[in-house]
Design an enzyme around this catalytic site. Structure first.
Site, short mmCIF file in Angstrom:
data_model
loop_
_atom_site.label_atom_id
_atom_site.label_comp_id
_atom_site.label_asym_id
_atom_site.label_seq_id
_atom_site.Cartn_x
_atom_site.Cartn_y
_atom_site.Cartn_z
N CYS A 26 -2.47 23.96 -3.10
CA CYS A 26 -2.01 22.70 -3.69
C CYS A 26 -0.70 22.88 -4.44
O CYS A 26 0.16 21.99 -4.41
CB CYS A 26 -3.08 22.13 -4.62
SG CYS A 26 -4.54 21.49 -3.75
N CYS A 38 4.68 -9.30 1.28
CA CYS A 38 4.46 -7.93 1.71
C CYS A 38 5.35 -7.00 0.88
O CYS A 38 6.21 -7.47 0.12
CB CYS A 38 4.75 -7.77 3.20
SG CYS A 38 6.50 -8.00 3.65
N GLU A 49 10.06 -15.52 2.41
CA GLU A 49 10.71 -15.11 1.18
C GLU A 49 12.18 -14.77 1.42
O GLU A 49 13.06 -15.14 0.64
CB GLU A 49 10.00 -13.89 0.57
CG GLU A 49 8.54 -14.14 0.22
CD GLU A 49 7.59 -13.80 1.36
OE1 GLU A 49 6.39 -13.59 1.10
OE2 GLU A 49 8.06 -13.74 2.53
#
Length: 423
Positions: A296, A113, A82
């Site tokens: 969290c 990718c 690419e």
């Protein structure tokens, strides 16, 4: 399948013979035609593609004054096909006719990718006179979030992307294969494999990932104070979607507790694995069945503070242990880091139902849904309200004139220590 897409770029090689009307040279690993045995081996769309370690790109470029057609493959330690194409295209075509409109068609044995997809998307964003259509024989590591994001980046730049069907395999055979006049002979299960690849690609481009069942959503996101018994233990669920400012969806999914990890932590790792462009702005919307615990909230706060280009907004169905000072501190920490959190009302429940539930009917609102939501929002407001700390009168970003909670000095020291602000 092995990860062969690594290595440093080497740039274009020596010239090869000119093709048709195009007056330009090609790198050494480019050929006018592909051997038919190489085509059958490398473009076969089987789900298990053993030993297919190379990527082949058959491309056609059409412009007002040029028409080019070639086959190229990646070389070990060299530039991916690419990027090799982009290098050639910029140097040999765009440098001479930047205003010309180009239609580019790719037939790829492997989908790009994430790194190549990002660079191709950036190229297309800069060169609006280039239109690209991609046909893919097989998806490259399609379960990796970063590769999924890469494909969606391409589509966000106007790329038409489809899996190769019998028609595209036949077209590629006629245009790019040294077939000696023979007709393309489909291999066994070509159509079945195509439907499999097409379904996976469609799922990726729609951002669909592990949609919730209707009964699962109605149980775990139900905001009533008490549910009819018997019912299974309600777990933490987090539904998220990541979008660009123009509304293009990059990723979405549903997470729950797994291996003693809360879904908020799993989400942070998932977003980090995507390696998002720090120069690009994103909006991350999260719908939680329970508000985050203290640990969290600490991680979400640090994550939001580090990634200023990410607009994080949290919607929660219920407040977790809201009567305990320990968990109230977590809500305060989200406020301190300017992470908006809103209690889900009828509109948010309906949105979540449409986006994240594998549903066949409209959202079945349970009795007193909005009344329960209003009470929960009022409770959240009361937690964040209180007497101001001397010398400080900040207001909550979503609640006008809402004062900072009346935390004690020890509470604030503990919070600052938890967030490691001194480091």
């Amino acid at each position: 399948m092995q990860s062969w897409r690594s290595g440093q770029g080497t740039g274009p090689g020596a010239a090869t013979p000119q093709h048709r009307s195009a007056q330009h040279s090609y790198p050494q690993n480019w050929t006018p035609h592909l051997d038919k045995h190489d085509f059958y081996f490398n473009f076969r769309n089987s789900e298990k593609a053993k030993d297919r370690r190379n990527t082949f790109l058959c491309f056609q470029v059409e412009g007002a004054s040029t028409s080019s057609k070639r086959v190229c493959s990646n070389q070990v330690g060299g530039l991916h096909v690419e990027l090799s194409f982009l290098s050639w295209f910029e140097n040999k075509l765009l440098s001479h006719a930047q205003q010309q409109q180009y239609q580019v068609t790719w037939y790829l044995s492997w989908s790009p990718c994430d790194s190549c997809a990002k660079q191709v998307a950036n190229f297309l964003a800069t060169n609006r006179n280039v239109r690209l259509t991609i046909f893919i024989a097989r998806l490259y590591y399609f379960k990796r979030p970063q590769n999924q994001v890469g494909l969606r980046r391409l589509v966000s730049q106007g790329v038409r992307m489809n899996a190769m069907s019998l028609q595209e395999f036949s077209q590629c055979w006629e245009a790019f294969v040294d077939n000696h006049g023979s007709v393309f002979e489909p291999w066994e299960n070509l159509d079945e494999n195509y439907r499999c690849q097409a379904d996976k690609l469609d799922e990726i481009l729609r951002g669909s990932r592990s949609l919730l069942r209707e009964e699962t959503f109605c149980l775990h996101f139900n905001n009533q104070r008490r549910l009819p018994k018997p019912h299974p233990h309600r777990r933490w669920y987090l539904c998220y979607q990541l979008v660009l400012p123009n509304g293009v969806l990059l990723d979405k999914g549903c997470l729950q507790n797994k291996k003693k990890r809360h879904p908020e932590i799993r989400l942070i790792f998932r977003i980090l694995s995507m390696e998002l462009d720090q120069a690009q702005r994103y909006r991350l919307s999260c719908y939680l069945s329970w508000s985050p615990c203290l640990q969290c909230t600490q991680e979400l706060g640090k994550f939001a503070n580090k990634h200023k280009n990410l607009d994080l907004h949290i919607y929660t169905a219920r407040l977790y242990c809201h009567w305990l000072r320990y968990f109230q501190k977590g809500l305060y920490l989200l406020w301190k880091y300017k992470v908006p959190m809103t209690v889900m009302g009828l509109q948010e429940f309906d949105d979540c139902w449409k986006i994240f539930v594998d549903q066949e009917k409209p959202f079945p609102a349970w009795p007193k849904l909005q009344q329960c939501s209003d009470k929960t929002q009022n409770r959240l407001n009361r937690i964040l309200q209180g007497s101001c700390i001397p010398g400080h009168t900040p207001t909550h970003p979503s609640l006008p004139f809402l004062a900072l909670p009346a935390w004690s000095l020890n509470d604030l020291k503990d919070a600052l220590s938890d967030l490691s602000l001194s480091q």
